[in-house]
Motif scaffolding. Sequence first.
Motif, PDB file in Angstrom:
ATOM      1  N   LEU A   1      12.007  -5.108  21.473  1.00 52.83           N
ATOM      2  CA  LEU A   1      12.891  -4.035  21.026  1.00 52.83           C
ATOM      3  C   LEU A   1      13.052  -4.084  19.505  1.00 52.83           C
ATOM      4  O   LEU A   1      13.062  -3.043  18.840  1.00 52.83           O
ATOM      5  CB  LEU A   1      14.243  -4.128  21.726  1.00 52.83           C
ATOM      6  N   GLU A   2      13.147  -5.275  18.943  1.00 54.08           N
ATOM      7  CA  GLU A   2      13.242  -5.421  17.485  1.00 54.08           C
ATOM      8  C   GLU A   2      11.984  -4.867  16.800  1.00 54.08           C
ATOM      9  O   GLU A   2      12.076  -4.155  15.805  1.00 54.08           O
ATOM     10  CB  GLU A   2      13.432  -6.896  17.107  1.00 54.08           C
ATOM     11  N   LEU A   3      10.818  -5.161  17.355  1.00 54.56           N
ATOM     12  CA  LEU A   3       9.571  -4.629  16.801  1.00 54.56           C
ATOM     13  C   LEU A   3       9.546  -3.104  16.890  1.00 54.56           C
ATOM     14  O   LEU A   3       9.141  -2.425  15.932  1.00 54.56           O
ATOM     15  CB  LEU A   3       8.360  -5.209  17.537  1.00 54.56           C
ATOM     16  N   LEU A   4       9.983  -2.566  18.008  1.00 54.20           N
ATOM     17  CA  LEU A   4      10.019  -1.118  18.183  1.00 54.20           C
ATOM     18  C   LEU A   4      10.950  -0.469  17.166  1.00 54.20           C
ATOM     19  O   LEU A   4      10.610   0.542  16.550  1.00 54.20           O
ATOM     20  CB  LEU A   4      10.450  -0.788  19.613  1.00 54.20           C
ATOM     21  N   ARG A   5      12.108  -1.059  16.968  1.00 57.01           N
ATOM     22  CA  ARG A   5      13.064  -0.519  15.991  1.00 57.01           C
ATOM     23  C   ARG A   5      12.510  -0.566  14.568  1.00 57.01           C
ATOM     24  O   ARG A   5      12.694   0.370  13.794  1.00 57.01           O
ATOM     25  CB  ARG A   5      14.392  -1.273  16.072  1.00 57.01           C
TER      26      ARG A   5
ATOM     27  N   GLU B   1       8.040   1.160  36.984  1.00 59.11           N
ATOM     28  CA  GLU B   1       9.220   0.815  37.759  1.00 59.11           C
ATOM     29  C   GLU B   1      10.324   0.346  36.816  1.00 59.11           C
ATOM     30  O   GLU B   1      10.064  -0.323  35.822  1.00 59.11           O
ATOM     31  CB  GLU B   1       8.896  -0.293  38.761  1.00 59.11           C
ATOM     32  N   PHE B   2      11.556   0.707  37.138  1.00 62.00           N
ATOM     33  CA  PHE B   2      12.694   0.383  36.287  1.00 62.00           C
ATOM     34  C   PHE B   2      12.792  -1.114  36.001  1.00 62.00           C
ATOM     35  O   PHE B   2      12.930  -1.532  34.864  1.00 62.00           O
ATOM     36  CB  PHE B   2      13.985   0.899  36.939  1.00 62.00           C
ATOM     37  N   ALA B   3      12.697  -1.931  37.037  1.00 64.85           N
ATOM     38  CA  ALA B   3      12.832  -3.386  36.863  1.00 64.85           C
ATOM     39  C   ALA B   3      11.736  -3.929  35.944  1.00 64.85           C
ATOM     40  O   ALA B   3      11.994  -4.787  35.098  1.00 64.85           O
ATOM     41  CB  ALA B   3      12.802  -4.097  38.206  1.00 64.85           C
ATOM     42  N   GLU B   4      10.521  -3.405  36.117  1.00 66.05           N
ATOM     43  CA  GLU B   4       9.409  -3.845  35.258  1.00 66.05           C
ATOM     44  C   GLU B   4       9.664  -3.423  33.806  1.00 66.05           C
ATOM     45  O   GLU B   4       9.467  -4.204  32.881  1.00 66.05           O
ATOM     46  CB  GLU B   4       8.085  -3.236  35.739  1.00 66.05           C
TER      47      GLU B   4
ATOM     48  N   ASP C   1       2.981  -8.667  21.884  1.00 67.16           N
ATOM     49  CA  ASP C   1       4.166  -7.864  22.179  1.00 67.16           C
ATOM     50  C   ASP C   1       3.892  -6.376  21.965  1.00 67.16           C
ATOM     51  O   ASP C   1       4.341  -5.537  22.749  1.00 67.16           O
ATOM     52  CB  ASP C   1       5.355  -8.316  21.333  1.00 67.16           C
ATOM     53  N   ILE C   2       3.160  -6.044  20.926  1.00 69.53           N
ATOM     54  CA  ILE C   2       2.807  -4.643  20.679  1.00 69.53           C
ATOM     55  C   ILE C   2       1.933  -4.132  21.825  1.00 69.53           C
ATOM     56  O   ILE C   2       2.076  -2.988  22.273  1.00 69.53           O
ATOM     57  CB  ILE C   2       2.107  -4.469  19.315  1.00 69.53           C
ATOM     58  N   GLY C   3       1.047  -4.968  22.331  1.00 73.49           N
ATOM     59  CA  GLY C   3       0.224  -4.601  23.483  1.00 73.49           C
ATOM     60  C   GLY C   3       1.076  -4.264  24.697  1.00 73.49           C
ATOM     61  O   GLY C   3       0.776  -3.323  25.440  1.00 73.49           O
ATOM     62  N   ARG C   4       2.157  -5.026  24.910  1.00 72.77           N
ATOM     63  CA  ARG C   4       3.052  -4.757  26.038  1.00 72.77           C
ATOM     64  C   ARG C   4       3.814  -3.445  25.814  1.00 72.77           C
ATOM     65  O   ARG C   4       3.998  -2.660  26.739  1.00 72.77           O
ATOM     66  CB  ARG C   4       4.048  -5.909  26.232  1.00 72.77           C
TER      67      ARG C   4
ATOM     68  N   THR D   1      11.859  -6.830  26.066  1.00 70.48           N
ATOM     69  CA  THR D   1      12.629  -7.998  25.646  1.00 70.48           C
ATOM     70  C   THR D   1      13.293  -7.733  24.293  1.00 70.48           C
ATOM     71  O   THR D   1      12.905  -6.800  23.583  1.00 70.48           O
ATOM     72  CB  THR D   1      11.707  -9.226  25.510  1.00 70.48           C
ATOM     73  N   PRO D   2      14.281  -8.541  23.914  1.00 67.29           N
ATOM     74  CA  PRO D   2      14.918  -8.352  22.604  1.00 67.29           C
ATOM     75  C   PRO D   2      13.917  -8.391  21.434  1.00 67.29           C
ATOM     76  O   PRO D   2      14.039  -7.597  20.497  1.00 67.29           O
ATOM     77  CB  PRO D   2      15.919  -9.515  22.525  1.00 67.29           C
ATOM     78  N   LYS D   3      12.929  -9.274  21.494  1.00 71.18           N
ATOM     79  CA  LYS D   3      11.947  -9.353  20.412  1.00 71.18           C
ATOM     80  C   LYS D   3      11.079  -8.097  20.349  1.00 71.18           C
ATOM     81  O   LYS D   3      10.753  -7.607  19.273  1.00 71.18           O
ATOM     82  CB  LYS D   3      11.076 -10.601  20.555  1.00 71.18           C
TER      83      LYS D   3
END
Length: 131
Positions: free
Chosen positions: A60-64, A47-50, A90-93, A56-58
């Motif tokens: 997204l930083e890990l993904l980048r 779902e979009f909201a989920e 966070d990686i698990g999420r 989260t910003p943190k």
Amino acid sequence: MSKKITLDDFLNDPDLQERTSKGRDVAKALDARAPSLPHAMTLTSVEFAEFISELTPKRLELLRLALKKTRSISELAAAVSREQSAVSKDIGRLRKLGLVRVEEVSNAGHGRKKMVIPVADSISINASLAG
């Protein structure tokens, strides 16, 4: 001054060859009006909201960081100056969202380590706000 890419660069660089090959695949699919594009992943079960609340910003930083270079969870934790356990969660999420996969590899003389590998280099979101 920036360096211009030459034909030799393409012939000698497997990453450039792979990108060019993927580009050709996408162009052929577009020309053929294919119902879906190769090398694309569609997430329909989130779902979009989920999705937005989980990215989260943190995270997204890990993904980048993982997009720039495949790194282990401990390397990512060091790069962002955070506890390894928090980064692992966070990686698990991100993994649950389908944005990364984690592979265990041998860590010469030190057991095994978990490498974080993004599944795509871009994300497109198409959300219906009605409902």
